[in-house]
Design a protein around this motif. Structure first.
Motif, PDB file in Angstrom:
ATOM      1  N   VAL A  25       0.847  -1.187   0.000  1.00  0.00           N
ATOM      2  CA  VAL A  25       0.000   0.000   0.000  1.00  0.00           C
ATOM      3  C   VAL A  25       0.887   1.243   0.000  1.00  0.00           C
ATOM      4  O   VAL A  25       1.828   1.332   0.801  1.00  0.00           O
ATOM      5  N   PHE A  26       0.623   2.177  -0.912  1.00  0.00           N
ATOM      6  CA  PHE A  26       1.340   3.452  -0.926  1.00  0.00           C
ATOM      7  C   PHE A  26       0.378   4.556  -0.492  1.00  0.00           C
ATOM      8  O   PHE A  26      -0.672   4.748  -1.107  1.00  0.00           O
ATOM      9  N   ILE A  27       0.752   5.263   0.555  1.00  0.00           N
ATOM     10  CA  ILE A  27      -0.114   6.302   1.115  1.00  0.00           C
ATOM     11  C   ILE A  27       0.581   7.656   1.021  1.00  0.00           C
ATOM     12  O   ILE A  27       1.744   7.798   1.424  1.00  0.00           O
ATOM     13  N   LEU A  28      -0.127   8.636   0.492  1.00  0.00           N
ATOM     14  CA  LEU A  28       0.301  10.029   0.520  1.00  0.00           C
ATOM     15  C   LEU A  28      -0.527  10.729   1.591  1.00  0.00           C
ATOM     16  O   LEU A  28      -1.719  10.955   1.416  1.00  0.00           O
ATOM     17  N   ASP A  29       0.105  11.021   2.727  1.00  0.00           N
ATOM     18  CA  ASP A  29      -0.579  11.652   3.858  1.00  0.00           C
ATOM     19  C   ASP A  29      -0.322  13.145   3.784  1.00  0.00           C
ATOM     20  O   ASP A  29       0.827  13.599   3.855  1.00  0.00           O
ATOM     21  N   VAL A  30      -1.396  13.942   3.646  1.00  0.00           N
ATOM     22  CA  VAL A  30      -1.237  15.382   3.428  1.00  0.00           C
ATOM     23  C   VAL A  30      -1.522  16.203   4.683  1.00  0.00           C
ATOM     24  O   VAL A  30      -1.696  17.422   4.617  1.00  0.00           O
ATOM     25  N   ARG A  31      -1.545  15.537   5.851  1.00  0.00           N
ATOM     26  CA  ARG A  31      -1.655  16.284   7.106  1.00  0.00           C
ATOM     27  C   ARG A  31      -0.310  16.922   7.444  1.00  0.00           C
ATOM     28  O   ARG A  31       0.713  16.628   6.825  1.00  0.00           O
ATOM     29  N   ASN A  32      -0.296  17.790   8.468  1.00  0.00           N
ATOM     30  CA  ASN A  32       0.976  18.420   8.812  1.00  0.00           C
ATOM     31  C   ASN A  32       1.910  17.404   9.462  1.00  0.00           C
ATOM     32  O   ASN A  32       1.493  16.355   9.946  1.00  0.00           O
ATOM     33  N   GLU A  33       3.197  17.732   9.456  1.00  0.00           N
ATOM     34  CA  GLU A  33       4.222  16.775   9.859  1.00  0.00           C
ATOM     35  C   GLU A  33       4.054  16.301  11.297  1.00  0.00           C
ATOM     36  O   GLU A  33       4.271  15.122  11.601  1.00  0.00           O
ATOM     37  N   ASN A  34       3.681  17.188  12.209  1.00  0.00           N
ATOM     38  CA  ASN A  34       3.529  16.792  13.617  1.00  0.00           C
ATOM     39  C   ASN A  34       2.414  15.775  13.796  1.00  0.00           C
ATOM     40  O   ASN A  34       2.555  14.819  14.571  1.00  0.00           O
ATOM     41  N   ASP A  35       1.306  15.975  13.094  1.00  0.00           N
ATOM     42  CA  ASP A  35       0.187  15.033  13.201  1.00  0.00           C
ATOM     43  C   ASP A  35       0.579  13.659  12.664  1.00  0.00           C
ATOM     44  O   ASP A  35       0.231  12.623  13.245  1.00  0.00           O
ATOM     45  N   VAL A  36       1.312  13.637  11.569  1.00  0.00           N
ATOM     46  CA  VAL A  36       1.720  12.366  10.975  1.00  0.00           C
ATOM     47  C   VAL A  36       2.750  11.675  11.859  1.00  0.00           C
ATOM     48  O   VAL A  36       2.709  10.453  12.048  1.00  0.00           O
ATOM     49  N   ARG A  37       3.652  12.447  12.428  1.00  0.00           N
ATOM     50  CA  ARG A  37       4.659  11.873  13.327  1.00  0.00           C
ATOM     51  C   ARG A  37       3.992  11.255  14.552  1.00  0.00           C
ATOM     52  O   ARG A  37       4.423  10.222  15.071  1.00  0.00           O
ATOM     53  N   ASP A  38       2.927  11.880  15.026  1.00  0.00           N
ATOM     54  CA  ASP A  38       2.231  11.396  16.218  1.00  0.00           C
ATOM     55  C   ASP A  38       1.390  10.159  15.932  1.00  0.00           C
ATOM     56  O   ASP A  38       1.304   9.244  16.757  1.00  0.00           O
ATOM     57  N   TRP A  39       0.769  10.107  14.737  1.00  0.00           N
ATOM     58  CA  TRP A  39      -0.192   9.038  14.449  1.00  0.00           C
ATOM     59  C   TRP A  39      -0.403   8.930  12.951  1.00  0.00           C
ATOM     60  O   TRP A  39      -0.790   9.905  12.309  1.00  0.00           O
ATOM     61  N   SER A  40      -0.144   7.762  12.407  1.00  0.00           N
ATOM     62  CA  SER A  40      -0.314   7.564  10.975  1.00  0.00           C
ATOM     63  C   SER A  40      -0.762   6.132  10.706  1.00  0.00           C
ATOM     64  O   SER A  40      -0.809   5.292  11.605  1.00  0.00           O
ATOM     65  N   ILE A  41      -1.076   5.857   9.472  1.00  0.00           N
ATOM     66  CA  ILE A  41      -1.498   4.513   9.070  1.00  0.00           C
ATOM     67  C   ILE A  41      -0.253   3.648   8.918  1.00  0.00           C
ATOM     68  O   ILE A  41       0.693   4.009   8.211  1.00  0.00           O
ATOM     69  N   GLU A  42      -0.262   2.489   9.585  1.00  0.00           N
ATOM     70  CA  GLU A  42       0.884   1.600   9.564  1.00  0.00           C
ATOM     71  C   GLU A  42       0.488   0.219   9.055  1.00  0.00           C
ATOM     72  O   GLU A  42      -0.669  -0.177   9.123  1.00  0.00           O
ATOM     73  N   GLY A  43       1.460  -0.504   8.584  1.00  0.00           N
ATOM     74  CA  GLY A  43       1.253  -1.870   8.133  1.00  0.00           C
ATOM     75  C   GLY A  43       2.580  -2.456   7.717  1.00  0.00           C
ATOM     76  O   GLY A  43       3.541  -1.728   7.419  1.00  0.00           O
ATOM     77  N   ASN A  44       2.653  -3.767   7.668  1.00  0.00           N
ATOM     78  CA  ASN A  44       3.912  -4.417   7.334  1.00  0.00           C
ATOM     79  C   ASN A  44       4.403  -4.076   5.935  1.00  0.00           C
ATOM     80  O   ASN A  44       5.604  -4.118   5.663  1.00  0.00           O
TER      81      ASN A  44
END
Length: 382
Positions: A25-44
């Motif tokens: 899965v390729f994800i482009l997360d367009v939230r700000n960097e702090n939000d992504v660093r704190d919580w993002s979509i993860e998977g193997n």
């Protein structure tokens, strides 16, 4: 084909199924960097690229080299709107397989993915519900038209629909402890289904509603085949934490023991008081249990804990060999690890505890905001 026709929404359920099946899965997360660093979509097999939305507003072409043209791209934001805009811009640049996460991270936080653990010895089955965006794990035991739900999250409709689809009526809702990182759905589920709600009494001193006492002498049976749920007092994460042994095969450990870590003792402000309880549970009480038991925790901390079949579980004996939190022989080092080397506490955890006591009644939107963020019930560095 129009640009709009090239962009489609992907539900949290569709994305969760891909991650549980370990698909790339390729994800482009367009939230700000702090939000992504704190919580993002993860998977193997999740590859995540973070480019904040404001950098894409005027010149999406500047980042095209970072976004693969030959792969499916899923654009993610907080609530959905920004990801639709970015997905449309990518489609206009020739990206043929672009989608956006419907409902954004809010929807991701609330999705539950059911996975069958096993058929039980005397009939019936045990299921695990993975709240993949939050790290919560709930369970359902179904036997002869009855169901028991353990550590239910607040999306109670999921459990009701699942039980109904399997021809069962929910007769028990059980919380292994007073939760601090998410709002429990146990009491609401019991009220809606006319079921019994069970809670450890040592965690219930401040609750303002009636409940059944979950303690060592309790006997909880599900269905005519008498699938037994045996409470096992295991304090440390909370003073009342109670594990459940099911069918002499499965240990529902609540937030005491995880696949790759152990529970933290500080979410009620009593870390120094509860450290010895935590160590005694993990290093003595659990060690006396049959080591063949399959541990089924109430949370997972990392995507690596998802097994090849999507289950989060491990044999107790294997955890004693491999889990770092079960291999700290020095008591002083253990105390330091579980009191001083902890991740940040969950968002709004005090308000969540008050809600689970029945003292606060937040609106649905307030509940969503209180729960936003990752699972933080474990000593991840243990």
């Amino acid at each position: 084909m129009t640009t709009q026709a090239q962009v489609h929404g992907m539900s949290a359920a569709q994305l969760a199924a891909k991650i549980v099946r370990h698909e790339p899965v390729f994800i482009l997360d367009v939230r700000n960097e702090n939000d992504v660093r704190d919580w993002s979509i993860e998977g193997n097999r999740v590859e995540l690229l973070n480019i904040p939305y404001f950098e894409l507003l005027d010149n999406v072409e500047a980042v095209l080299k970072q976004v693969p043209l030959d792969r499916a791209v899923i654009v993610v934001c907080a609530k959905e709107g920004s990801s639709i805009f970015v997905a449309e811009q990518l489609a206009a640049q020739g990206y043929r397989d672009v989608s956006y996460l419907i409902g954004g991270m809010k929807a991701w936080s609330e999705h539950l993915e059911p996975v069958k653990i096993a058929d039980l010895k005397d009939g019936g089955a045990l299921y695990q519900f993975i709240r993949i965006g939050k790290g919560c794990l709930s369970y359902m035991i179904i036997s002869d038209g009855e169901a028991a739900v353990i550590d239910a999250v607040r999306m109670t409709d999921v459990f009701e629909r699942f039980a109904a689809a399997h021809g069962a009526v929910i007769t028990h809702a059980i919380d292994t402890h007073l939760h601090a990182d998410h709002i429990s759905g146990g009491r609401q589920l019991a009220e809606q289904a006319g079921a019994l709600y069970w809670l450890p009494p040592k965690d219930a001193e401040e609750v303002v509603f009636p409940y059944e006492k979950l303690e060592g002498m309790s006997e909880i049976a599900v269905g005519r085949s008498q699938i037994r749920i045996e409470p096992f007092y295991s304090p440390g994460h909370t003073i009342g934490s109670t594990s459940l042994v099911v069918d002499n095969q499965y240990l529902l450990s609540g937030d005491i023991l995880f696949v790759q870590s152990i529970g933290r003792p500080d979410l009620a402000g009593k870390a120094d008081d509860w450290v010895s309880d935590l160590r005694t549970t993990l290093y003595e009480r659990y060690k006396r249990l049959p080591q063949h038991l399959i541990v089924l925790p109430a949370h997972f901390g990392k995507a690596a804990e998802l097994g090849e079949d999507g289950k989060v579980c491990a044999r107790l004996g294997d955890l004693y060999a491999a889990n770092p939190g079960l291999n700290i022989p020095d008591e002083a080092e253990f105390r330091m690890t579980v009191t001083e080397q902890l991740p940040p506490q969950p968002n709004s955890y005090q308000e969540i505890r008050q809600t689970n006591m029945g003292k606060l009644t937040p609106t649905l939107e307030q509940q969503r905001d209180m729960e936003i963020g990752p699972n933080r019930c474990a000593v991840h560095d243990a």
